[in-house]
Design a protein around this motif. Structure first.
Motif, mmCIF file in Angstrom:
data_model
loop_
_atom_site.group_PDB
_atom_site.id
_atom_site.type_symbol
_atom_site.label_atom_id
_atom_site.label_comp_id
_atom_site.label_asym_id
_atom_site.label_seq_id
_atom_site.Cartn_x
_atom_site.Cartn_y
_atom_site.Cartn_z
ATOM 1 N N MET A 1 0.846 -1.201 0.000
ATOM 2 C CA MET A 1 0.000 0.000 0.000
ATOM 3 C C MET A 1 0.884 1.255 0.000
ATOM 4 S SD MET A 1 -3.079 0.894 2.515
ATOM 5 C CE MET A 1 -3.446 -0.813 2.883
ATOM 6 N N ASN A 2 0.663 2.138 -0.894
ATOM 7 C CA ASN A 2 1.535 3.317 -0.943
ATOM 8 C C ASN A 2 1.049 4.446 -0.032
ATOM 9 O OD1 ASN A 2 -0.514 4.699 -2.293
ATOM 10 N ND2 ASN A 2 0.165 3.879 -4.262
ATOM 11 N N GLU A 3 1.935 5.425 0.060
ATOM 12 C CA GLU A 3 1.671 6.549 0.965
ATOM 13 C C GLU A 3 0.415 7.323 0.595
ATOM 14 O OE1 GLU A 3 4.863 9.428 1.750
ATOM 15 O OE2 GLU A 3 6.099 7.640 2.085
ATOM 16 N N GLN A 4 0.202 7.378 -0.711
ATOM 17 C CA GLN A 4 -0.956 8.132 -1.209
ATOM 18 C C GLN A 4 -2.265 7.564 -0.652
ATOM 19 O OE1 GLN A 4 -0.672 8.357 -5.466
ATOM 20 N NE2 GLN A 4 -2.097 10.095 -5.524
ATOM 21 N N VAL A 5 -2.348 6.221 -0.683
ATOM 22 C CA VAL A 5 -3.558 5.565 -0.180
ATOM 23 C C VAL A 5 -3.711 5.809 1.322
ATOM 24 C CG1 VAL A 5 -4.714 3.344 0.145
ATOM 25 C CG2 VAL A 5 -3.491 3.810 -1.969
ATOM 26 N N GLN B 1 -11.420 -1.854 -6.563
ATOM 27 C CA GLN B 1 -10.270 -2.086 -5.671
ATOM 28 C C GLN B 1 -10.792 -2.650 -4.351
ATOM 29 O OE1 GLN B 1 -8.490 1.925 -6.303
ATOM 30 N NE2 GLN B 1 -6.602 0.741 -6.454
ATOM 31 N N SER C 1 -2.537 8.287 3.139
ATOM 32 C CA SER C 1 -2.954 9.660 3.463
ATOM 33 C C SER C 1 -4.410 9.886 3.059
ATOM 34 C CB SER C 1 -2.030 10.686 2.809
ATOM 35 O OG SER C 1 -2.312 10.776 1.427
#
Lengths: 222, 337
Positions: A1-5, A185, A7
């Protein structure tokens, strides 16, 4: 999971809490006095008034009989008038409050009805004014039940705030719809659901703790 | 001037379109320092009557005067002030469950705007009076019925009322606790001279503490006077029923085949003479003792007996005449069969 998700989810939690707490607080500002008025003017109330009761009763029933999703759409012009736009979390608070206030009024009325009429009679016999009876007897004696009602209402508004996501309301519900439903998703959908469950649990736990902590009726011993 | 004066009081209720007369033309005056009993079967209207004294129930006709002030002439605000001078205790205690003992006693003072320190000090004095000084911080749910009623008494006395109304105050309590609460009421009456009105359905409560009594039956006052007077010679059926109990169907009645039952009351000198034994010896007729009891009425020992007499009229009348001549009070017991 990336930072964008992450935040995005953090933002979602913030918005959800903002909508839920905002609407429950404003809802109580309107609903609590409404509930007190319903109790006071009711048949067995402190100052029965058939007309006032009927009007309040009617308004409560009308609003409560409209499903929230429809209310949300129905109120778009009104929301725009008040907050200037019809989407986003602040805008969602408007229909949430309109939906919650009559519900809160009913919950409050039911809690006040539970107060032993003998205690109210005793207060009257001591020369209490109606205002004193409301503030010092009814609200105090019913506080456990009032807090339980507050907890239930908050839980419901949490669910409704998520529902408002379907029409661009913001918050976790909005994320669930946009990413989970439109973009398939599933992982994000599941995470938002889990987050909602956790938030709900916390609300319920805190509510129950506060209610039992304040109740003086069942504490035996000392 | 009477402390409480009730004149021609009538109270009606509307129940589903029908008018029910709860009280009809009640006249009553209660003097300062009295312990006045109002007794009646349930549904007789006595609770409505006591609620008329502080105007929780407003009468349809007639008036209630407290110290000469007609309650119907008072404005809402003045009426509330008047109520604060009339303490009241209830069968169900009606304590605030979410407040502790001292909080409950302080409550009427808080309503009246008494400064907190002053209220607390007064509450402590009262808790000492009702012997609950060690329970100050307890909550009502931790107390027994008798203790709850003591708190309620302390609370009712907080504003220094001139009158204390007791609505079936001991009906939810066991006999020992009842006695201790009645003793407390009597003590308070003697020490501070407060006028007490006691509503009850139990004659024992009346004989234990009241000086005077009024009997209410189906909304009407059928008899009133001193407790001694009414206990020894009840005139109304309602009074007789309340004194001897509704069903006097002692088994020996049937075995002896005596249907005539009388109630005799001994007082003063008659208690020293063997009146019954003399009657049996002199008239040669059997007398069956169905019940015997001694009660303390207004500080005097008063003996009460229920007797079964022979079935045929003549000897029974003879016995009654003999007993009356010996200075006893004789009343026939109504047979409910």
């Amino acid at each position: 999971m990336n930072e964008q998700v992450i935040s995005m989810l953090a933002e979602g939690i913030k918005d959800t809490l903002y909508m839920t707490l905002g609407s429950v607080i404003i809802g109580y500002v309107i609903g609590l006095p409404m509930g007190i008025i319903l109790y006071v003017t009711g048949k067995t109330g402190l100052r029965p008034n058939h007309y006032i009761y009927r009007v309040g009763d009617f308004i409560c029933n009308i609003i409560r009989s409209i499903p929230f999703l429809i209310l949300l759409i129905l109120l778009i012009p009104f929301t725009r008038l008040i907050v200037g736009k019809s989407y986003g979390s602040t805008a969602t608070i408007v229909p949430l409050v309109i939906c919650a206030a009559p519900y809160i009024a009913r919950v409050v009325e039911a809690s006040l009805n539970e107060v032993d009429t003998g205690v109210i009679e005793a207060a009257k016999a001591m020369g209490a004014t109606n205002l004193q009876i409301v503030l010092k007897v009814l609200l105090v004696e019913a506080r456990t039940s009032l807090i339980a009602g507050f907890t239930i209402t908050t839980g419901i508004l949490l669910g409704y705030s998520a529902m408002s996501g379907t029409v661009g309301g913001g918050g976790l519900g909005d994320i669930a719809v946009r990413y989970g439903y439109y973009r398939w998703q599933t992982d994000i959908m599941i995470i938002t659901v889990l987050l909602l469950i956790v938030i709900f649990q916390i609300i319920q736990m805190v509510g129950t703790r506060v209610a039992t902590g304040l109740d003086r009726r069942k504490r035996k011993g000392n | 001037m009477s402390v409480i004066e009730i004149k021609n009081l009538t109270k009606k209720f509307e129940v589903e379109g029908n008018t029910v007369i709860a009280l009809e033309d009640i006249n009553l005056s209660i003097e300062k320092g009295d312990i006045y009993g109002i007794i009646g079967m349930s549904g007789a209207g006595k609770s409505t009557l006591v609620r008329s004294i502080n105007y929780l129930e407003k009468p349809n006709e007639g008036s209630v005067l407290i110290d000469g002030i007609n309650l119907s002439e008072l404005k809402e605000k003045e009426l509330r002030k008047m109520r604060a001078q009339i303490g009241m205790i209830f069968q169900g205690f009606n304590l605030l469950e979410q407040r502790n003992v001292i909080g409950n006693v302080c409550f009427p003072l808080e309503l009246a705007g008494t400064p907190k320190n002053e209220a607390r000090a007064r509450a402590r004095d009262l808790l000492k009076l009702v012997k609950l000084e060690d329970k100050e911080r307890s909550f009502p749910s931790q107390l027994s019925g008798g203790q709850k009623q003591r708190v309620a008494i302390a609370r009712a006395l907080a504003t220094n009322p001139r009158i204390l109304l007791c609505d079936e105050a001991t009906s939810a309590l066991d006999p020992q606790t009842t006695t201790s609460i009645l003793d407390l009421l009597k003590e308070i009456n003697e020490s501070i001279g407060i006028t007490i009105v006691v509503i009850t359905h139990q004659m024992s409560v009346v004989t234990e503490i009241c000086d005077k009594v009024a009997i209410i039956d189906r909304g009407k006052m059928v008899e009133s006077g001193s407790v001694e007077e009414i206990f020894t010679a009840p005139k109304s059926d309602a009074a007789r029923e309340l004194i001897s109990g509704k069903d006097i169907r002692y088994t020996p009645v049937k075995q002896l085949n005596t249907q005539k039952t009388i109630r005799i009351v001994f007082k003063d000198n008659s208690a020293y003479e063997p009146v019954l034994a003399n009657a049996v010896l002199k008239l040669g007729r059997p007398i069956n003792i169905l019940k015997a009891d001694t009660q303390n009425i207004g500080g005097k020992a008063v003996g009460e007996m229920i007797l079964g007499l022979p079935n045929d009229d003549d000897p029974a009348d003879e016995i009654i005449t003999y007993l009356k001549e010996s200075g006893l009070s004789v009343t026939e017991v109504v047979n409910n069969e």
